[in-house]
Design a protein around this motif. Structure first.
Motif, PDB file in Angstrom:
ATOM      1  N   THR A 180       0.815  -1.216   0.000  1.00 46.03           N
ATOM      2  CA  THR A 180       0.000   0.000   0.000  1.00 46.03           C
ATOM      3  C   THR A 180       0.845   1.262   0.000  1.00 46.03           C
ATOM      4  O   THR A 180       0.311   2.356  -0.204  1.00 46.03           O
ATOM      5  CB  THR A 180      -0.946   0.030   1.218  1.00 46.03           C
ATOM      6  OG1 THR A 180      -0.170  -0.015   2.419  1.00 46.03           O
ATOM      7  CG2 THR A 180      -1.931  -1.129   1.178  1.00 46.03           C
ATOM      8  N   GLU A 219       2.139   2.764   2.445  1.00 45.04           N
ATOM      9  CA  GLU A 219       1.785   3.616   3.582  1.00 45.04           C
ATOM     10  C   GLU A 219       2.946   3.647   4.569  1.00 45.04           C
ATOM     11  O   GLU A 219       3.828   2.783   4.533  1.00 45.04           O
ATOM     12  CB  GLU A 219       0.542   3.063   4.296  1.00 45.04           C
ATOM     13  CG  GLU A 219      -0.709   3.090   3.449  1.00 45.04           C
ATOM     14  CD  GLU A 219      -1.881   2.404   4.127  1.00 45.04           C
ATOM     15  OE1 GLU A 219      -2.899   3.069   4.308  1.00 45.04           O
ATOM     16  OE2 GLU A 219      -1.759   1.219   4.468  1.00 45.04           O
ATOM     17  N   ASN A 264      -0.968   2.953   8.744  1.00 48.17           N
ATOM     18  CA  ASN A 264      -1.234   2.058   7.620  1.00 48.17           C
ATOM     19  C   ASN A 264      -2.620   1.403   7.677  1.00 48.17           C
ATOM     20  O   ASN A 264      -2.734   0.182   7.717  1.00 48.17           O
ATOM     21  CB  ASN A 264      -0.146   0.985   7.544  1.00 48.17           C
ATOM     22  CG  ASN A 264       0.007   0.234   8.845  1.00 48.17           C
ATOM     23  OD1 ASN A 264      -0.693   0.481   9.812  1.00 48.17           O
ATOM     24  ND2 ASN A 264       0.924  -0.709   8.864  1.00 48.17           N
ATOM     25  N   ARG A 308      -4.963   1.031   5.394  1.00 46.37           N
ATOM     26  CA  ARG A 308      -5.274   0.164   4.246  1.00 46.37           C
ATOM     27  C   ARG A 308      -4.554  -1.165   4.364  1.00 46.37           C
ATOM     28  O   ARG A 308      -5.111  -2.223   4.067  1.00 46.37           O
ATOM     29  CB  ARG A 308      -4.905   0.858   2.941  1.00 46.37           C
ATOM     30  CG  ARG A 308      -5.874   1.978   2.570  1.00 46.37           C
ATOM     31  CD  ARG A 308      -5.587   2.615   1.214  1.00 46.37           C
ATOM     32  NE  ARG A 308      -5.454   1.629   0.171  1.00 46.37           N
ATOM     33  CZ  ARG A 308      -4.474   1.624  -0.750  1.00 46.37           C
ATOM     34  NH1 ARG A 308      -3.556   2.560  -0.759  1.00 46.37           N
ATOM     35  NH2 ARG A 308      -4.425   0.694  -1.664  1.00 46.37           N
ATOM     36  N   ARG A 356      -6.277  -3.290   7.030  1.00 45.72           N
ATOM     37  CA  ARG A 356      -7.538  -3.851   6.518  1.00 45.72           C
ATOM     38  C   ARG A 356      -7.262  -4.998   5.551  1.00 45.72           C
ATOM     39  O   ARG A 356      -7.910  -6.044   5.602  1.00 45.72           O
ATOM     40  CB  ARG A 356      -8.355  -2.758   5.838  1.00 45.72           C
ATOM     41  CG  ARG A 356      -9.645  -3.275   5.228  1.00 45.72           C
ATOM     42  CD  ARG A 356     -10.570  -2.132   4.828  1.00 45.72           C
ATOM     43  NE  ARG A 356     -11.652  -2.565   3.984  1.00 45.72           N
ATOM     44  CZ  ARG A 356     -12.687  -3.312   4.359  1.00 45.72           C
ATOM     45  NH1 ARG A 356     -12.777  -3.706   5.613  1.00 45.72           N
ATOM     46  NH2 ARG A 356     -13.630  -3.660   3.510  1.00 45.72           N
ATOM     47  N   LEU A 357      -6.293  -4.813   4.683  1.00 43.82           N
ATOM     48  CA  LEU A 357      -5.905  -5.852   3.736  1.00 43.82           C
ATOM     49  C   LEU A 357      -5.473  -7.118   4.472  1.00 43.82           C
ATOM     50  O   LEU A 357      -5.879  -8.238   4.118  1.00 43.82           O
ATOM     51  CB  LEU A 357      -4.776  -5.319   2.856  1.00 43.82           C
ATOM     52  CG  LEU A 357      -4.300  -6.144   1.687  1.00 43.82           C
ATOM     53  CD1 LEU A 357      -5.403  -6.356   0.672  1.00 43.82           C
ATOM     54  CD2 LEU A 357      -3.125  -5.431   1.019  1.00 43.82           C
ATOM     55  N   ASP A 390      -8.241  -4.746  -5.606  1.00 45.22           N
ATOM     56  CA  ASP A 390      -8.577  -3.421  -5.081  1.00 45.22           C
ATOM     57  C   ASP A 390      -7.932  -2.318  -5.915  1.00 45.22           C
ATOM     58  O   ASP A 390      -8.554  -1.297  -6.197  1.00 45.22           O
ATOM     59  CB  ASP A 390      -8.149  -3.287  -3.618  1.00 45.22           C
ATOM     60  CG  ASP A 390      -9.006  -4.094  -2.669  1.00 45.22           C
ATOM     61  OD1 ASP A 390     -10.041  -4.652  -3.101  1.00 45.22           O
ATOM     62  OD2 ASP A 390      -8.628  -4.192  -1.481  1.00 45.22           O
ATOM     63  N   ARG A 432      -9.885   0.488  -7.924  1.00 43.63           N
ATOM     64  CA  ARG A 432      -9.645   1.861  -7.497  1.00 43.63           C
ATOM     65  C   ARG A 432      -9.035   2.713  -8.612  1.00 43.63           C
ATOM     66  O   ARG A 432      -9.410   3.849  -8.817  1.00 43.63           O
ATOM     67  CB  ARG A 432      -8.725   1.866  -6.288  1.00 43.63           C
ATOM     68  CG  ARG A 432      -8.448   3.263  -5.746  1.00 43.63           C
ATOM     69  CD  ARG A 432      -7.678   3.204  -4.486  1.00 43.63           C
ATOM     70  NE  ARG A 432      -8.575   2.655  -3.468  1.00 43.63           N
ATOM     71  CZ  ARG A 432      -8.315   2.635  -2.187  1.00 43.63           C
ATOM     72  NH1 ARG A 432      -7.195   3.114  -1.759  1.00 43.63           N
ATOM     73  NH2 ARG A 432      -9.161   2.134  -1.329  1.00 43.63           N
TER      74      ARG A 432
END
Length: 168
Positions: free
Chosen positions: A35, A37, A42, A44, A47-48, A83, A87
């Motif tokens: 990600t 990040e 972080n 995202r 969550r991943l 994703d 996105r």
């Protein structure tokens, strides 16, 4: 019968907790790299990882000797790719670049670079996981590596160029 199910569920939960205790840190780091990040911010990536671990837990009884780490990593990679496709389209068309070193790479480049260099997944396995030819994976990995090792300077902003031209 109920006691046997409860015992099996408790054993399953203990096995999964042991797996998470050993693998979650490395998987979170991989997700954070994907990600792009910051490690301390972080959401995202977290969550991943949570979705990937939930998927692994749901299929825990069906692993039958498969490596749960490999299964979770596969789900992490495919979920990230899906994703990114939804996105940004085509794994990174028009998008806002994340900050940081890996932010210079497209999501596809990050995915292949993380799988190949951080996770040590073979080119053939990476290609099969992503549905790409091995040569394409090699080319993308080489390009991503070159981008990180030899970054191009950012183009000068038009405003700065106009201000420079206006000064006597």
């Amino acid at each position: 019968m109920r006691e046997r199910h409860a015992s099996r569920d408790a054993r399953r939960a203990r096995e999964f907790e042991a797996f998470v205790a050993g693998a979650a840190g490395r998987l979170l780091h991989a997700a954070t790299l994907l990600t792009a990040e910051a490690p301390d911010a972080n959401p995202r990536a977290r969550r991943l990882l949570a979705l990937s671990l939930a998927h692994t837990y749901a299929s825990w009884d069906r692993l039958h000797g498969e490596d749960p780490y490999d299964r979770t990593r596969q789900h992490l990679a495919t979920r990230f790719a899906r994703d990114a496709w939804h996105r940004y389209g085509a794994l990174g068309g028009a998008r806002r670049r994340p900050a940081g070193t890996l932010g210079r790479l497209s999501p596809q480049e990050r995915l292949i670079l993380v799988l190949r260099l951080y996770e040590g997944v073979a080119e053939e396995q990476t290609a099969a996981l992503l549905g790409l030819p091995v040569e394409r994976v090699r080319t993308i990995c080489d390009r991503a590596t070159a981008t990180l090792l030899h970054p191009r300077p950012a183009p000068a902003a038009p405003v700065a160029a106009e201000a420079k031209a206006a000064t006597p």
